[in-house]
Design a protein around this motif. Structure first.
Motif, PDB file in Angstrom:
ATOM      1  N   UNK A   1      13.417   9.953  13.432  1.00  4.09           N
ATOM      2  CA  UNK A   1      12.988   8.363  13.437  1.00  4.09           C
ATOM      3  C   UNK A   1      13.188   7.377  12.289  1.00  4.09           C
ATOM      4  N   UNK A   2      14.358   7.398  12.302  1.00  5.17           N
ATOM      5  CA  UNK A   2      13.779   6.944  10.138  1.00  5.17           C
ATOM      6  C   UNK A   2      14.557   5.651  11.323  1.00  5.17           C
ATOM      7  N   UNK A   3      15.514   5.580  12.092  1.00  3.22           N
ATOM      8  CA  UNK A   3      15.925   4.253  12.669  1.00  3.22           C
ATOM      9  C   UNK A   3      15.692   3.683  12.821  1.00  3.22           C
ATOM     10  N   UNK A   4      14.398   3.602  12.986  1.00  2.18           N
ATOM     11  CA  UNK A   4      13.066   2.891  13.410  1.00  2.18           C
ATOM     12  C   UNK A   4      13.215   2.388  11.612  1.00  2.18           C
ATOM     13  N   UNK A   5      12.847   2.318  10.612  1.00  2.00           N
ATOM     14  CA  UNK A   5      13.081   1.870   9.484  1.00  2.00           C
ATOM     15  C   UNK A   5      14.230   0.670   9.577  1.00  2.00           C
TER      16      UNK A   5
ATOM     17  N   UNK B   1       1.118  -1.373  -0.118  1.00  2.00           N
ATOM     18  CA  UNK B   1      -0.311   0.276  -0.168  1.00  2.00           C
ATOM     19  C   UNK B   1       0.845   1.490  -0.192  1.00  2.00           C
ATOM     20  N   UNK B   2       0.216   2.364  -0.338  1.00  2.00           N
ATOM     21  CA  UNK B   2       1.165   4.083  -0.292  1.00  2.00           C
ATOM     22  C   UNK B   2       1.227   4.576   1.264  1.00  2.00           C
ATOM     23  N   UNK B   3       0.555   3.376   2.278  1.00  2.00           N
ATOM     24  CA  UNK B   3       0.549   4.021   3.589  1.00  2.00           C
ATOM     25  C   UNK B   3       1.999   3.761   3.730  1.00  2.00           C
ATOM     26  N   UNK B   4       2.963   2.795   3.361  1.00  2.00           N
ATOM     27  CA  UNK B   4       4.417   2.576   4.030  1.00  2.00           C
ATOM     28  C   UNK B   4       5.129   3.855   3.952  1.00  2.00           C
ATOM     29  N   UNK B   5       4.706   4.471   2.725  1.00  2.00           N
ATOM     30  CA  UNK B   5       5.460   5.967   2.616  1.00  2.00           C
ATOM     31  C   UNK B   5       4.483   6.783   4.042  1.00  2.00           C
ATOM     32  N   UNK B   6       3.632   6.609   3.676  1.00  2.00           N
ATOM     33  CA  UNK B   6       3.330   7.515   5.489  1.00  2.00           C
ATOM     34  C   UNK B   6       3.796   6.865   6.249  1.00  2.00           C
ATOM     35  N   UNK B   7       4.257   6.001   6.907  1.00  2.00           N
ATOM     36  CA  UNK B   7       5.064   5.587   7.859  1.00  2.00           C
ATOM     37  C   UNK B   7       6.262   5.898   8.042  1.00  2.00           C
ATOM     38  N   UNK B   8       7.055   5.834   6.413  1.00  2.00           N
ATOM     39  CA  UNK B   8       8.378   6.525   6.647  1.00  2.00           C
ATOM     40  C   UNK B   8       8.406   7.886   6.678  1.00  2.00           C
ATOM     41  N   UNK B   9       7.482   8.538   6.329  1.00  2.00           N
ATOM     42  CA  UNK B   9       7.165  10.120   6.185  1.00  2.00           C
ATOM     43  C   UNK B   9       7.077  10.488   7.879  1.00  2.00           C
ATOM     44  N   UNK B  10       6.054   9.612   8.544  1.00  2.00           N
ATOM     45  CA  UNK B  10       5.574  10.720   9.924  1.00  2.00           C
ATOM     46  C   UNK B  10       7.262   9.907  10.586  1.00  2.00           C
ATOM     47  N   UNK B  11       7.763   9.288  10.472  1.00  2.00           N
ATOM     48  CA  UNK B  11       8.920   9.285  11.214  1.00  2.00           C
ATOM     49  C   UNK B  11      10.505   9.409  10.782  1.00  2.00           C
TER      50      UNK B  11
END
Length: 333
Positions: A291-295, A276-286
């Motif tokens: 908090x990109x370390x969580x990626x 889903x495109x939500x994975x981009x929203x998840x990355x954007x939020x982090x």
């Protein structure tokens, strides 16, 4: 590669200690504290005569064996009763030992209340960090259409009515276990089910599975879509995300890591999220929360999951391909 730093919980010591001398001192010191607590709160138990009050206090002190939580739980129960003989009967029926209290609490609940309490306790015990009351409420009502001003009385009632002796809300509105012994008791897998037929013990794997699926359910929801695509409210301002967003985005990887890699629903739910495109929203939020370390943690969790799965299953299917692809792509972000 980076190592994931997964939080572990420290187990607290029980009311007893193996050293007899230290135990004696500890129990006497604790009994002194219990006595002071009873002096402050025994008025809530309506006892007219001083000698009857003293009998109840002495009975609690004697049976508590220096365990403060036991005394508090018994006093909380006595407050709900009326009459000296009802107090005496209840005190006599309370067996010594904190485990007996937990079993008694579990057995006092209806089947429906036990299921709700078990779900709440799973969140409180299995979550990586303590959840606020609003976060916990949102987590328990993911299937509902969540609004920030939604009444949280249902969750408050669940805590106060069914879980009051196990869970409390601290001064910062964080929901916590009252005592480490409760967590240890509920997580003990060696107990005989026939000995405790009505208790609601928790399984670590099942608990992390439930929390992982809840995080994935939120992350794949319409609420998690990219900000520019999200609906505007009637007043023209952007709708706010659920208080659960911070937990779901940050700790999905932890619950994936602690779930079974052979679980088909976990695999399908992760793949659905990554498609889903939500994975981009998840990355954007982090990224917005630095908090990109969580990626990276999530990428490693996916790699570990696939490695474990390959030891027992054939690595076939579109879902496996999606996880494998994203486990490599996420580290490039």
């Amino acid at each position: 590669s980076r190592q994931m730093s997964l939080g572990t919980r420290k187990s607290a010591s029980s009311c007893e200690t193996t050293d007899r001398q230290k135990q004696s001192v500890s129990i006497e010191d604790t009994k002194s504290d219990i006595s002071k607590y009873l002096d402050l709160h025994l008025d809530a138990v309506k006892i007219a005569k001083d000698n009857e009050r003293e009998q109840i206090k002495s009975g609690i002190l004697h049976k508590s064996n220096g365990c403060f939580l036991w005394a508090k739980l018994v006093l909380d129960r006595l407050i709900q009763l009326h009459g000296f003989w009802a107090y005496r009967k209840a005190l006599d029926e309370f067996p010594p030992g904190i485990e007996s209290i937990y079993v008694r609490l579990a057995e006092s609940l209806s089947d429906a209340s036990r299921r709700s309490a078990r779900e709440l306790l799973t969140w409180v015990i299995m979550a990586v960090r303590p959840l606020s009351l609003t976060e916990l409420h949102a987590a328990l009502h993911l299937r509902d259409e969540y609004e920030l001003n939604q009444d949280i009385d249902a969750t408050l009632t669940l805590i106060q009515r069914d879980c009051h002796d196990l869970v409390h809300i601290d001064r910062k509105s964080m929901v916590q276990m009252r005592h480490a012994s409760a967590r240890e008791f509920l997580m003990r897998r060696h107990l005989d089910d026939e000995q405790y037929p009505s208790a609601f013990f928790l399984d670590k794997g099942e608990g992390h599975r439930a929390l992982a699926l809840s995080c994935l359910a939120y992350l794949t929801s319409s609420e998690m879509k990219r900000r520019e695509r999200r609906k505007m409210s009637a007043l023209g301002s952007r709708t706010e995300r659920s208080p659960f967003v911070a937990y779901a985005t940050r700790y999905l990887y932890h619950h994936i890591t602690n779930s079974s890699p052979q679980d088909p629903e976990i695999l399908a739910s992760i793949a659905s999220f990554l498609r889903s495109t939500n994975v981009l929203s998840w990355i954007e939020y982090l990224a917005q929360n630095k908090d990109l370390e969580t990626v990276l943690y999530t990428a490693q969790a996916l790699r570990v999951m696939l490695k474990k799965k390959s030891q027992t299953d054939l690595m076939l299917g579109e879902d496996v391909v999606i996880l494998d692809t994203w486990s490599l792509d996420l580290v490039k972000i």
